[in-house]
Design an enzyme around this catalytic site. Structure first.
Site, short mmCIF file in Angstrom:
data_model
loop_
_atom_site.label_atom_id
_atom_site.label_comp_id
_atom_site.label_asym_id
_atom_site.label_seq_id
_atom_site.Cartn_x
_atom_site.Cartn_y
_atom_site.Cartn_z
N LYS A 37 -10.72 2.83 44.20
CA LYS A 37 -10.75 2.97 45.67
C LYS A 37 -9.69 2.09 46.33
O LYS A 37 -8.96 2.51 47.23
CB LYS A 37 -12.15 2.62 46.17
CG LYS A 37 -12.25 2.41 47.66
CD LYS A 37 -11.97 3.69 48.43
CE LYS A 37 -11.57 3.39 49.85
NZ LYS A 37 -12.06 4.35 50.80
N CYS B 199 -9.30 0.33 56.88
CA CYS B 199 -9.22 0.55 55.42
C CYS B 199 -7.85 0.17 54.87
O CYS B 199 -7.73 -0.78 54.10
CB CYS B 199 -9.49 2.01 55.12
SG CYS B 199 -10.94 2.64 55.95
#
Ligand code: SAJ
Length: 430
Positions: A228, A282
């Site tokens: 991720k 993010c």
């Protein structure tokens, strides 16, 4: 909800529309859509959030964030009795942790919200329960969750990589959804599922296959955590390349958009778009989790972060140079959010640029943000800063700074831009 979306969710593999209860910890940009998706598959979902106002809004069938179609899905889930929100966790069969994982000073990850969530559910866990971490997290966090649970529940046999049997399952299934397209991506995207043990990964996959149409890829928890982080760091590095080029082009007086279009005609070149910087919770954050884990080995990832973080300053300097040529310039700043057609201001370079201009008293600032009713507090009290509608701002401005490529700005009549100084950080008016 559009027909396409409900069809999408109904069309997912169905094995688990069941009486099982799922508890989702954190009802933000990830936790709320995930809650609604499970509720739409027939699960009883209890969402937990620390903010009473969020709990109240959701229990009234409304939502507190801007995300296409989510309001309809939540409304249907709440009115159908499949979703409710609370402040305290309660027993469930599966617990999904979707809390923020920000960083502290010096770019060190802050796991306090994950720890609070693990400690909140620890007393409730019973044999057969599943705990899934969705929050983007540094490598080792899923193992750390086991350790936090173990400290409070020495009676439980916790999973280990080589252990066949355990009382509970613990896995990491990192969220991958793109704000603005969350409901489609939640269903269609492939997912990586990393278990503390293979049995943990399989238990989590069993749950997620009830609404995910994409492939589920099973691995261990540490690999899933790094995968991720790497996805977002990959994008950050590639955007940094584009942003670096934009600054080189500025100096060499070359149009960076034309340059990129031409270079991208090569069959193996695909340069991303430069912009005013990289925002969001993010991509501007996650690469630091890799740097923090291996400082001496992450020169490219760190440099990319630094290039992207330097871009807003370069934009401010360009605007200041233009403003210095005018007496009492009026500057229209178009867009505040971190990217197009959303209202999310987290780490937004556009917001930082406007704040910086205001702090340095560079002209009279007219701020146009079609996705927000009011200016954020950091701007609303400042002299020389006013919220404005698009057309009057364009008419009044000497300098027009395009910061976000919102659809309203793409439609602007180019005639209105004649005789103005244009700083187009997204290249939409080239
Ligand atoms: N940006 C550019 N140039 C580009 C692309 C993006 O300047 O060519 C900027 C945007 O304007 C924005 C920032 O980068 O400021 C990030 O935007 P984004 O659309 O690339 O990504 P996010 O942050 O909205 O969502 C990302 C996604 N990750 C990847 O595409 C690898 C999403 O799939 C993740 O789920 C999400 O991060 C997350 O939550 O981790």
């Amino acid at each position: 909800m559009t027909v396409g979306l409900s069809e999408n969710i109904r069309g997912a593999r169905l094995t688990g529309a069941s009486s099982k209860k799922i508890s989702v910890l954190g009802l933000g940009y990830v936790g709320l859509p995930v809650s609604a998706a499970f509720a739409s598959r027939g699960f009883d979902v209890v969402g937990v959030d620390v903010q009473p106002s969020i709990v109240d809004v959701i229990n009234s069938g409304r939502i507190h964030i801007v995300e296409p179609d989510l309001d309809m899905l939540v409304q249907a889930a709440v009115s159908g009795g499949k979703l409710r929100a609370t402040l305290e966790a309660e027993p469930a069969d599966a617990f999904i942790i979707a809390v923020p994982t920000p960083f502290k000073e010096d770019n060190v990850p802050d796991l306090s919200y994950v720890q609070q969530a693990a400690e909140m559910i620890a007393p409730l866990l019973k044999q057969g329960d599943l705990v899934v971490l969705e929050s983007t997290s540094p490598v080792g966090t899923t193992e750390q969750i086991c350790a936090w649970i173990g400290e409070r529940r020495p009676d439980l046999v916790l999973p280990e990589p080589m252990k066949e049997k355990a009382d509970i399952h613990v896995a990491h299934c990192p969220e991958r959804v793109l704000p603005g397209s969350v409901l489609r991506e939640l269903v269609d995207n492939d997912r990586i599922i990393g278990g503390i043990s293979p049995a943990c990964a399989e238990a989590a996959a069993d749950l997620y296959q009830t609404f995910v149409k994409g492939e589920l890829h099973l691995t261990n928890a540490r690999t899933a955590e790094l995968a991720k982080l790497v996805e977002n760091a990959f994008r950050d590095v590639n955007i940094a390349f584009a942003n670096e080029l934009s600054m080189v082009c500025e100096r060499l007086n070359i149009n960076v958009w034309e340059l990129i279009d031409l270079a991208n005609k090569h069959p193996r070149v695909n340069i991303l778009k430069p912009g005013p910087g990289v925002g969001g919770h993010c991509i501007a954050v996650d690469p630091w989790f890799i740097v923090a884990a291996a400082k001496d080995l992450t020169k490219v990832i760190r440099a990319a972060r630094e290039v992207n973080d330097s871009k807003p300053r370069a934009v401010v300097e360009k605007i200041k140079a233009a403003a210095a040529r005018l007496r009492q310039p009026v500057i229209a700043c178009l867009g505040l959010s971190y990217k197009a057609d959303i209202d999310d201001l987290r780490e937004s370079p556009a917001l930082h640029i406007v704040e910086d201009l205001a702090r340095q008293k560079v002209g009279e600032l007219l701020v146009v943000e079609p996705n927000m009713r009011n200016l954020p507090r950091s701007l609303s009290d400042l002299p020389h800063v006013k919220a404005a509608e698009l057309q009057p701002a364009l008419a009044a401005a000497d300098i027009i700074v395009l910061l976000v490529d919102h659809r309203q700005f793409k439609r602007v009549d180019r005639e209105l831009l004649n005789l103005k100084i244009i700083v187009d950080t997204r290249g939409i008016w080239r």
